[in-house]
Design a protein around this motif. Structure first.
Motif, PDB file in Angstrom:
ATOM      1  N   VAL A  64      38.240  40.779  20.960  1.00  0.00           N
ATOM      2  CA  VAL A  64      36.871  40.289  20.855  1.00  0.00           C
ATOM      3  C   VAL A  64      35.856  41.422  20.965  1.00  0.00           C
ATOM      4  CG1 VAL A  64      36.459  39.800  23.312  1.00  0.00           C
ATOM      5  CG2 VAL A  64      35.357  38.388  21.583  1.00  0.00           C
ATOM      6  N   SER A  65      36.216  42.482  21.669  1.00  0.00           N
ATOM      7  CA  SER A  65      35.260  43.581  21.870  1.00  0.00           C
ATOM      8  C   SER A  65      35.273  44.594  20.735  1.00  0.00           C
ATOM      9  CB  SER A  65      35.574  44.312  23.184  1.00  0.00           C
ATOM     10  OG  SER A  65      36.802  45.024  23.091  1.00  0.00           O
ATOM     11  N   ASN A  66      36.405  44.707  20.057  1.00  0.00           N
ATOM     12  CA  ASN A  66      36.575  45.736  19.015  1.00  0.00           C
ATOM     13  C   ASN A  66      36.392  47.151  19.549  1.00  0.00           C
ATOM     14  OD1 ASN A  66      37.185  44.092  16.725  1.00  0.00           O
ATOM     15  ND2 ASN A  66      35.024  43.482  16.647  1.00  0.00           N
ATOM     16  N   VAL A  67      36.558  47.318  20.864  1.00  0.00           N
ATOM     17  CA  VAL A  67      36.463  48.642  21.473  1.00  0.00           C
ATOM     18  C   VAL A  67      37.778  49.382  21.249  1.00  0.00           C
ATOM     19  CG1 VAL A  67      36.321  49.876  23.680  1.00  0.00           C
ATOM     20  CG2 VAL A  67      34.752  47.999  23.197  1.00  0.00           C
ATOM     21  N   PRO A  68      37.752  50.594  20.729  1.00  0.00           N
ATOM     22  CA  PRO A  68      39.001  51.347  20.530  1.00  0.00           C
ATOM     23  C   PRO A  68      39.705  51.577  21.866  1.00  0.00           C
ATOM     24  CG  PRO A  68      37.167  52.380  19.361  1.00  0.00           C
ATOM     25  CD  PRO A  68      36.564  51.339  20.245  1.00  0.00           C
ATOM     26  N   ALA A  69      41.009  51.445  21.852  1.00  0.00           N
ATOM     27  CA  ALA A  69      41.782  51.637  23.080  1.00  0.00           C
ATOM     28  C   ALA A  69      41.573  53.029  23.665  1.00  0.00           C
ATOM     29  CB  ALA A  69      43.261  51.403  22.798  1.00  0.00           C
ATOM     30  N   SER A  70      41.283  54.001  22.817  1.00  0.00           N
ATOM     31  CA  SER A  70      41.079  55.376  23.281  1.00  0.00           C
ATOM     32  C   SER A  70      39.841  55.510  24.175  1.00  0.00           C
ATOM     33  CB  SER A  70      40.948  56.317  22.084  1.00  0.00           C
ATOM     34  OG  SER A  70      39.845  55.937  21.266  1.00  0.00           O
ATOM     35  N   GLU A  71      38.911  54.537  24.111  1.00  0.00           N
ATOM     36  CA  GLU A  71      37.695  54.603  24.919  1.00  0.00           C
ATOM     37  C   GLU A  71      37.860  53.919  26.282  1.00  0.00           C
ATOM     38  OE1 GLU A  71      34.341  53.176  22.716  1.00  0.00           O
ATOM     39  OE2 GLU A  71      34.554  54.687  21.126  1.00  0.00           O
ATOM     40  N   ILE A  72      39.006  53.312  26.518  1.00  0.00           N
ATOM     41  CA  ILE A  72      39.253  52.639  27.803  1.00  0.00           C
ATOM     42  C   ILE A  72      40.045  53.595  28.685  1.00  0.00           C
ATOM     43  CG2 ILE A  72      40.332  50.663  28.937  1.00  0.00           C
ATOM     44  CD1 ILE A  72      39.869  49.114  26.305  1.00  0.00           C
ATOM     45  N   GLU A  73      39.370  54.087  29.734  1.00  0.00           N
ATOM     46  CA  GLU A  73      39.957  55.150  30.550  1.00  0.00           C
ATOM     47  C   GLU A  73      40.892  54.636  31.637  1.00  0.00           C
ATOM     48  OE1 GLU A  73      37.342  58.176  31.932  1.00  0.00           O
ATOM     49  OE2 GLU A  73      36.047  58.076  30.167  1.00  0.00           O
ATOM     50  N   GLY A  74      40.641  53.444  32.143  1.00  0.00           N
ATOM     51  CA  GLY A  74      41.482  52.971  33.232  1.00  0.00           C
ATOM     52  C   GLY A  74      41.295  51.489  33.480  1.00  0.00           C
ATOM     53  N   LEU A  75      42.212  50.939  34.252  1.00  0.00           N
ATOM     54  CA  LEU A  75      42.075  49.542  34.680  1.00  0.00           C
ATOM     55  C   LEU A  75      42.614  49.410  36.090  1.00  0.00           C
ATOM     56  CD1 LEU A  75      44.912  47.597  34.599  1.00  0.00           C
ATOM     57  CD2 LEU A  75      44.716  48.162  32.200  1.00  0.00           C
ATOM     58  N   SER A  76      42.094  48.409  36.784  1.00  0.00           N
ATOM     59  CA  SER A  76      42.565  48.140  38.136  1.00  0.00           C
ATOM     60  C   SER A  76      42.526  46.642  38.382  1.00  0.00           C
ATOM     61  CB  SER A  76      41.725  48.895  39.169  1.00  0.00           C
ATOM     62  OG  SER A  76      42.315  48.787  40.452  1.00  0.00           O
ATOM     63  N   PHE A  77      43.026  46.249  39.563  1.00  0.00           N
ATOM     64  CA  PHE A  77      43.283  44.842  39.831  1.00  0.00           C
ATOM     65  C   PHE A  77      42.615  44.352  41.108  1.00  0.00           C
ATOM     66  CE2 PHE A  77      46.780  46.512  37.410  1.00  0.00           C
ATOM     67  CZ  PHE A  77      47.108  45.506  36.512  1.00  0.00           C
ATOM     68  N   SER A  78      42.274  43.098  41.081  1.00  0.00           N
ATOM     69  CA  SER A  78      41.979  42.322  42.270  1.00  0.00           C
ATOM     70  C   SER A  78      42.936  41.146  42.259  1.00  0.00           C
ATOM     71  CB  SER A  78      40.533  41.820  42.236  1.00  0.00           C
ATOM     72  OG  SER A  78      40.360  40.715  43.094  1.00  0.00           O
ATOM     73  N   GLY A  79      43.358  40.688  43.439  1.00  0.00           N
ATOM     74  CA  GLY A  79      44.305  39.581  43.423  1.00  0.00           C
ATOM     75  C   GLY A  79      44.188  38.662  44.617  1.00  0.00           C
ATOM     76  N   GLN A  80      44.543  37.407  44.402  1.00  0.00           N
ATOM     77  CA  GLN A  80      44.616  36.436  45.486  1.00  0.00           C
ATOM     78  C   GLN A  80      45.520  36.983  46.590  1.00  0.00           C
ATOM     79  OE1 GLN A  80      47.437  33.143  44.706  1.00  0.00           O
ATOM     80  NE2 GLN A  80      47.080  33.498  42.529  1.00  0.00           N
ATOM     81  N   MET A  81      45.078  36.822  47.831  1.00  0.00           N
ATOM     82  CA  MET A  81      45.787  37.410  48.963  1.00  0.00           C
ATOM     83  C   MET A  81      46.954  36.539  49.431  1.00  0.00           C
ATOM     84  SD  MET A  81      42.582  38.804  51.271  1.00  0.00           S
ATOM     85  CE  MET A  81      43.617  39.664  52.450  1.00  0.00           C
ATOM     86  N   HIS A  82      47.837  37.149  50.220  1.00  0.00           N
ATOM     87  CA  HIS A  82      48.853  36.488  51.042  1.00  0.00           C
ATOM     88  C   HIS A  82      50.043  35.904  50.280  1.00  0.00           C
ATOM     89  CE1 HIS A  82      45.722  36.827  54.014  1.00  0.00           C
ATOM     90  NE2 HIS A  82      45.017  35.825  53.543  1.00  0.00           N
ATOM     91  N   GLY A  83      49.936  35.658  48.973  1.00  0.00           N
ATOM     92  CA  GLY A  83      50.989  34.957  48.248  1.00  0.00           C
ATOM     93  C   GLY A  83      52.311  35.715  48.269  1.00  0.00           C
ATOM     94  N   LEU A  84      53.393  35.012  48.558  1.00  0.00           N
ATOM     95  CA  LEU A  84      54.708  35.644  48.679  1.00  0.00           C
ATOM     96  C   LEU A  84      55.465  35.621  47.358  1.00  0.00           C
ATOM     97  CD1 LEU A  84      57.076  36.827  50.335  1.00  0.00           C
ATOM     98  CD2 LEU A  84      57.773  34.468  50.823  1.00  0.00           C
ATOM     99  N   VAL A  85      55.776  36.824  46.844  1.00  0.00           N
ATOM    100  CA  VAL A  85      56.644  36.984  45.674  1.00  0.00           C
ATOM    101  C   VAL A  85      57.896  37.712  46.146  1.00  0.00           C
ATOM    102  CG1 VAL A  85      56.867  37.870  43.333  1.00  0.00           C
ATOM    103  CG2 VAL A  85      54.613  37.182  44.186  1.00  0.00           C
TER     104      VAL A  85
END
Length: 498
Positions: A64-85
């Protein structure tokens, strides 16, 4: 142009945001996944659903953004706490994940308290509550011996998704603090707690900082999402820690109120020797060597969703709340307590249940809707009062989440909290916090505080009205009595329900 991506793995959906160097959200996507509640008190999800929907959300974000992948420098996460995997030796999922709002573990909480006594609060800095991870581990240990024999390692929800994207298994301190297995002040897994329950230290994953670079994307993941393999992935943090970053809660005295499925009051803290005797949570922040104090209302936004779906399913939230500004504070004598799935702060009670008090024939739907909002906000004020009793001065509160989307509710928060409430211009909650961790990790800023100064801007402030505040203070005194008056009644009802 350069961008980073924030991925927020929530209870009902995964949200991804694409953020530029000015902190502007260029595009966002969201994908939902199912929640399973096979028995009262049970709450589970399939971790593979998280991965599938995260990959789909990332793919759609790029499309949807049409942003080239080369312009995306990094990604990080937030997540629901405590859940057991739980993972086996081959790092395959053993059973559905038990989530933060799964309350089947009361017996295991009592076992933890009896085994560790005062040591638990000294080491883990938090009480044994049903939502935390260690009680869930013990539940599987006691009730599912076949699954337990296969268990080699545990992780939390966002850590599992990140593992599937990068091949790296680790957990950050802010999420580890919610397991009851971390020495919070020492920032190490506690051998004392683990050994007390016959857990090998190898059962606990490697610990990292939230902004640590944990590698690039696996080739097959890059191909499926359209991102480059070289895109840097940063560890990320617990949703509340990331929500705090996304609200700029990065210096002493700053406080936020976040109303999502649950409700959170959170305040930044640098002192590691504070003792709240377990009244509120004390967790590691995603900011290095910092902490946060947090009170939780288990069913905040969930109370409103439950009310709408049960009594006004045909109405949107906007329609449901459209008449509440015409109702006086106190909803003409109607009071709601949001204990519909139990409560955490200041009453760690899995058996307490919600109530409407003071109903009469004159009350209509808008009265009930306003009472629900007021009850949620009263519950959050209990956490604010605990912070004030510790000596913290709370004169300003940043409001994020669903509670920041309604003008009447924002003013209600100001009046009930007795503090100025601030709504942010471009509030994205934990997803923005995750993006800020990626921006900081990518070297865009020298500190998270600098990143917050560049990314976050206030939109409007709401000052408390003296007359309404006085009225709410009187109502709050009644609200606080409802728990005591109904606790034993609810325990009797729970026994009858079975």
């Amino acid at each position: 142009m350069s961008y980073v991506i924030g991925v927020d793995l929530g209870t009902s959906a995964v949200k991804t945001v694409l953020v530029n160097r000015q902190g502007q959200v260029a595009f966002e996507t969201s994908e939902s996944y199912p929640l399973s509640q096979p028995k009262p008190g049970y709450s589970e999800q399939n971790p593979k659903d998280w991965v599938q929907k995260t990959l789909l959300s990332l793919r759609r974000l790029l499309d949807v953004s049409n942003v080239p992948a080369s312009e995306i420098e990094g990604l990080s996460f937030s997540g629901q706490m405590h859940g057991l995997v739980l993972l086996d030796e081959q790092h395959e999922v053993i059973r559905p994940a038990m989530l933060w709002n799964d309350t089947r573990t009361t017996a295991q909480c009592r076992r933890i308290e009896e085994t560790l006594g005062d040591e638990l609060l000294k080491i883990a800095r938090n009480r044994a509550l049903e939502g935390f991870t260690l009680p869930k581990i013990l539940w599987v240990q006691e009730h599912e011996p076949d699954n337990w024999k296969r268990a080699a390692l545990f992780v939390l929800p966002k850590d599992y998704v990140r593992f599937r994207l990068t091949g790296d298994l680790a957990m950050d301190y802010s999420d580890a603090a919610g397991t009851l297995l971390l020495d919070v002040a020492g920032k190490v897994w506690s051998e004392r707690i683990a050994s007390a329950f016959e857990l090998p230290m190898s059962f606990c994953p490697r610990l990292v900082e939230s902004f640590d670079d944990v590698g690039g994307l696996l080739p097959e993941i890059a191909a499926e999402t359209g991102l480059n393999e070289s895109t840097h992935v940063y560890a990320g943090g617990a949703d509340n820690a990331c929500g705090a970053i996304g609200a700029g809660i990065l210096t002493e005295g700053q406080t936020m109120c976040s109303i999502g499925t649950s409700g959170v009051v959170l305040s930044y803290e640098e002192r590691k020797d504070l003792d709240f005797a377990g009244k509120v949570h004390f967790f590691n922040h995603s900011e290095q060597d910092a902490f946060y104090i947090m009170g939780v209302t288990l069913a905040a936004g969930y109370s409103l969703e439950w009310f709408r779906s049960t009594f006004a399913a045909e109405q949107s939230f906007e329609t449901l709340l459209s008449g509440i500004d015409e109702i006086a504070p106190g909803a003409d004598g109607l009071l709601f307590t949001p204990y519909i799935v139990g409560e955490r702060t200041p009453h760690p009670d899995a058996d307490i249940r919600g109530s409407f008090i003071g109903m009469d024939a004159a009350h209509k739907l808008p009265h009930f809707a306003r009472a629900v909002l007021e009850g949620i906000t009263f519950s959050l004020r209990e956490s604010i009062d605990i912070l004030r009793e510790s000596g913290k001065s709370i004169t300003e509160v940043i409001s994020i989440g669903g509670g920041a989307k309604n003008e009447t509710w924002l003013q209600m928060q100001a009046d009930i909290f007795g503090a100025t409430v601030v709504r942010l211009e471009n509030e994205q909650g934990p997803a923005m916090g995750a993006a800020m961790l990626a921006a900081y990790g990518s070297g865009w800023f020298e500190s998270l505080e600098q990143c917050a100064a560049a990314f976050l801007r206030p939109a409007r402030s709401y000052a408390p009205d003296a007359d309404r505040k006085k009225r709410y203070d009187e109502l709050f005194a009644i609200y606080r009595d409802v728990y005591t008056a109904t606790a034993e009644l609810n325990r009797r009802l729970t026994r009858l329900r079975g």
